[in-house]
Design a protein around this motif. Structure first.
Motif, PDB file in Angstrom:
ATOM      1  N   UNK A  56       0.838  -1.191   0.000  1.00  0.00           N
ATOM      2  CA  UNK A  56       0.000   0.000   0.000  1.00  0.00           C
ATOM      3  C   UNK A  56       0.875   1.244   0.000  1.00  0.00           C
ATOM      4  N   UNK A  57       0.294   2.356  -0.446  1.00  0.00           N
ATOM      5  CA  UNK A  57       1.014   3.633  -0.445  1.00  0.00           C
ATOM      6  C   UNK A  57       0.010   4.736  -0.162  1.00  0.00           C
ATOM      7  N   UNK A  58      -0.080   5.124   1.101  1.00  0.00           N
ATOM      8  CA  UNK A  58      -1.072   6.117   1.512  1.00  0.00           C
ATOM      9  C   UNK A  58      -0.762   7.498   0.953  1.00  0.00           C
ATOM     10  N   UNK A  59       0.522   7.841   0.854  1.00  0.00           N
ATOM     11  CA  UNK A  59       0.929   9.152   0.347  1.00  0.00           C
ATOM     12  C   UNK A  59       1.954   8.934  -0.752  1.00  0.00           C
ATOM     13  N   UNK A  60       1.489   8.713  -1.986  1.00  0.00           N
ATOM     14  CA  UNK A  60       2.422   8.400  -3.067  1.00  0.00           C
ATOM     15  C   UNK A  60       3.263   9.613  -3.461  1.00  0.00           C
ATOM     16  N   UNK A  61       4.423   9.351  -4.077  1.00  0.00           N
ATOM     17  CA  UNK A  61       4.945   8.013  -4.374  1.00  0.00           C
ATOM     18  C   UNK A  61       5.684   7.407  -3.194  1.00  0.00           C
ATOM     19  N   UNK A  62       5.697   6.077  -3.149  1.00  0.00           N
ATOM     20  CA  UNK A  62       6.440   5.340  -2.134  1.00  0.00           C
ATOM     21  C   UNK A  62       7.478   4.470  -2.848  1.00  0.00           C
ATOM     22  N   UNK A  63       8.715   4.546  -2.412  1.00  0.00           N
ATOM     23  CA  UNK A  63       9.785   3.753  -3.017  1.00  0.00           C
ATOM     24  C   UNK A  63      10.054   2.533  -2.150  1.00  0.00           C
ATOM     25  N   UNK A  64      10.055   1.364  -2.785  1.00  0.00           N
ATOM     26  CA  UNK A  64      10.297   0.121  -2.056  1.00  0.00           C
ATOM     27  C   UNK A  64      11.495  -0.600  -2.658  1.00  0.00           C
ATOM     28  N   UNK A  65      12.182  -1.335  -1.810  1.00  0.00           N
ATOM     29  CA  UNK A  65      13.276  -2.211  -2.214  1.00  0.00           C
ATOM     30  C   UNK A  65      12.847  -3.642  -1.922  1.00  0.00           C
ATOM     31  N   UNK A  66      12.796  -4.468  -2.971  1.00  0.00           N
ATOM     32  CA  UNK A  66      12.377  -5.862  -2.848  1.00  0.00           C
ATOM     33  C   UNK A  66      13.623  -6.729  -3.009  1.00  0.00           C
ATOM     34  N   UNK A  67      13.824  -7.654  -2.076  1.00  0.00           N
ATOM     35  CA  UNK A  67      15.066  -8.437  -2.017  1.00  0.00           C
ATOM     36  C   UNK A  67      14.735  -9.921  -2.019  1.00  0.00           C
ATOM     37  N   UNK A  68      15.300 -10.652  -2.980  1.00  0.00           N
ATOM     38  CA  UNK A  68      15.217 -12.115  -2.951  1.00  0.00           C
ATOM     39  C   UNK A  68      16.334 -12.658  -2.068  1.00  0.00           C
ATOM     40  N   UNK A  69      15.955 -13.215  -0.931  1.00  0.00           N
ATOM     41  CA  UNK A  69      16.914 -13.901  -0.061  1.00  0.00           C
ATOM     42  C   UNK A  69      16.969 -15.346  -0.532  1.00  0.00           C
ATOM     43  N   UNK A  70      17.853 -15.597  -1.498  1.00  0.00           N
ATOM     44  CA  UNK A  70      17.738 -16.825  -2.279  1.00  0.00           C
ATOM     45  C   UNK A  70      18.016 -18.098  -1.482  1.00  0.00           C
ATOM     46  N   UNK A  71      18.962 -18.072  -0.559  1.00  0.00           N
ATOM     47  CA  UNK A  71      19.254 -19.263   0.241  1.00  0.00           C
ATOM     48  C   UNK A  71      18.323 -19.398   1.438  1.00  0.00           C
ATOM     49  N   UNK A  72      17.561 -18.371   1.720  1.00  0.00           N
ATOM     50  CA  UNK A  72      16.713 -18.382   2.912  1.00  0.00           C
ATOM     51  C   UNK A  72      15.227 -18.454   2.579  1.00  0.00           C
ATOM     52  N   UNK A  73      14.908 -18.742   1.300  1.00  0.00           N
ATOM     53  CA  UNK A  73      13.522 -18.953   0.874  1.00  0.00           C
ATOM     54  C   UNK A  73      12.599 -17.861   1.413  1.00  0.00           C
TER      55      UNK A  73
END
Length: 466
Positions: free
Chosen positions: A38-55
């Motif tokens: 969700x983004x109540x007050x856009x814009x909102x910047x997010x960082x999405x991280x694949x923790x590949x060994x930790x599922x």
């Protein structure tokens, strides 16, 4: 909703995917008013991280004061120990895409180690998730099927883990096509075409990189060379080469099978001799940087044009204070070519000099400096694995993890967020500012959900309002 990643602008996906073969629920198009995305007050910047060994997939808000929005568990073949090292327990989330309705994740080892899947999480599935909470597997997965609006496309292929989104909305998938644990990677890769509105295995289009002149075996990182994704570069680790795939002019209007059937490709061999050839990056003007490295000699940096021609001799000169640099990993384009100056990249340096290097482009690209201000990387334990720049190229995300035997490491890796002072870029000087360790204080030895062993894929996106 508009979303921007380190690879450029992502168009909205206007309609919902149809059900895949292992899906029993449909999704809704309404975006959540609260929750993980969700983004109540856009814009909102997010960082999405694949923790590949930790599922696990971690999502941080980096709009102002960074914080952990929440986590998505992807341990679909549960290992209570969290180690994911025995048998086929590792599910391995890798490639990521985010559009106006879904978070897409390539799960490399589900349903098994040699057959990956594409999983589509609707934004609405995360409604009500509190800050820092875990979206656990039992909320969207039951024994062997996806529920709660989450859908899956089984690829039926080994290590189909790299994702690009075409401006038309179609998803391009890079297939490594080999066992990563094997001593050699002799099998040619593929590029798949997926219609996000038709998640049926039989609807996948496939283009083989078994090229007559020089097959692209073990294709690793693949990137678009232009904004409209008319050409894609692939680093071919198993054949120590680079391939460039050209999409048909009417790609956007074609069904996936026809779109793949209209592709063509060229390739060029690079230096051979047990070199890692896993990474390429665009230069912003139709050419690309290809990176090769190994532990015994300085890395080789190549300038390749869009027709697979080599622009000059590989660069392997290093500044005196960086003369011991050997193994390097992901490059990201910091300044596109043109405007009177050469392209400039940032390059992750792993062993034995952890840090972020600065590369100056040209016919023979060269390492010309190192980013300062990154003392937050615990170089006694960690080294940068993955990099991503925001749309303005003034903020850098770094995934840093243990270099020595990550599957059996303590899980004290890091994800960093930093501003960049580029005032002296022409002099090959960049300073990291306002560096935040997003994982600081989170590690608990007894809780695998806090481990960070391999933050190998980063996506920066902007959530906007409608």
């Amino acid at each position: 909703m508009s979303l921007v990643s380190s690879n450029g602008c992502l168009e909205d996906n206007p309609t919902e995917p149809t059900s895949g073969s292992d899906t029993d629920d449909t999704t809704t198009t309404a975006g959540p008013e609260d929750g993980l995305l969700a983004c109540a007050t856009p814009p909102c910047t997010v960082l999405v991280v694949s923790q590949t060994l930790d599922d696990r997939i971690d999502i941080y808000d980096v709009t102002a004061a960074p914080y952990l929005r929440g986590r998505i568990g992807t341990d679909l073949k549960p290992d209570p120990s969290g180690e994911q090292t025995e048998g086929n327990r590792l599910d391995e989330p890798y490639g990521l895409l985010l559009d106006g309705t879904h978070l897409w994740a390539a799960i490399g080892h589900y349903p098994d180690t040699d057959r990956g899947s594409l999983v589509a999480f609707p934004h609405s599935a995360f409604a009500g998730l509190g800050q820092g909470e875990l979206f656990s597997e039992d909320r969207y997965f039951d024994t062997d099927k996806f529920i709660g609006g989450v859908q899956s496309l089984p690829f039926g292929r080994q290590e189909a883990i790299f994702l690009l989104r075409h401006p038309s909305g179609k998803i391009l998938v890079g297939v490594f096509a080999n066992d990563l644990r094997a001593a050699s990677w002799p099998d040619p890769s593929e590029v798949l075409v997926v219609d996000p509105n038709d998640l049926r295995p039989e609807a996948i289009g496939a283009f083989s990189l078994d090229l007559d002149t020089n097959p692209c075996n073990g294709g690793w990182k693949f990137v678009g060379l232009d904004d409209d994704l008319s050409r894609i570069a692939v680093a071919c680790d198993g054949s120590e080469s680079v391939a460039v795939v050209t999409l048909p002019d009417d790609f956007a209007d074609l069904a996936p099978a026809d779109a793949a059937g209209g592709m063509s490709a060229c390739s060029t061999p690079l230096s051979s001799g047990n070199l890692s050839t896993q990474f390429v990056a665009p230069d912003g003007a139709g050419n690309l940087l290809a990176v090769q490295s190994q532990i015994l000699e300085p890395p080789k940096l190549w300038s390749i044009n869009g027709n697979c021609g080599v622009n000059g001799a590989p660069g392997d000169d290093l500044p005196a204070d960086l003369s011991m640099v050997r193994v390097v990993r992901e490059p990201v384009l910091l300044r596109p070519a043109g405007g009177g100056g050469p392209a400039m990249w940032l390059l992750a340096s792993e062993t034995p000099v952890p840090g972020i290097l600065i590369v100056r482009g040209g016919a023979t690209p060269t390492v010309c400096g190192q980013v300062g201000g990154l003392d937050a990387i615990e170089t006694a334990e960690n080294a940068p694995f993955a990099l991503a720049l925001d749309a303005t190229r003034t903020h850098l995300a770094i995934g840093a993890g243990p270099v020595s035997n990550p599957p059996f490491a303590d899980g004290r890796g890091q994800v960093l967020w930093a501003g960049l002072d580029l005032a002296d870029l022409d002099s090959c000087a960049v300073e990291a500012t306002d560096v935040v360790d997003l994982t600081e204080g989170a590690y608990q030895a007894t809780d695998p959900r806090t481990w960070v062993r391999a933050p190998n894929m980063l996506l920066i996106a902007e959530l906007g309002g409608s």
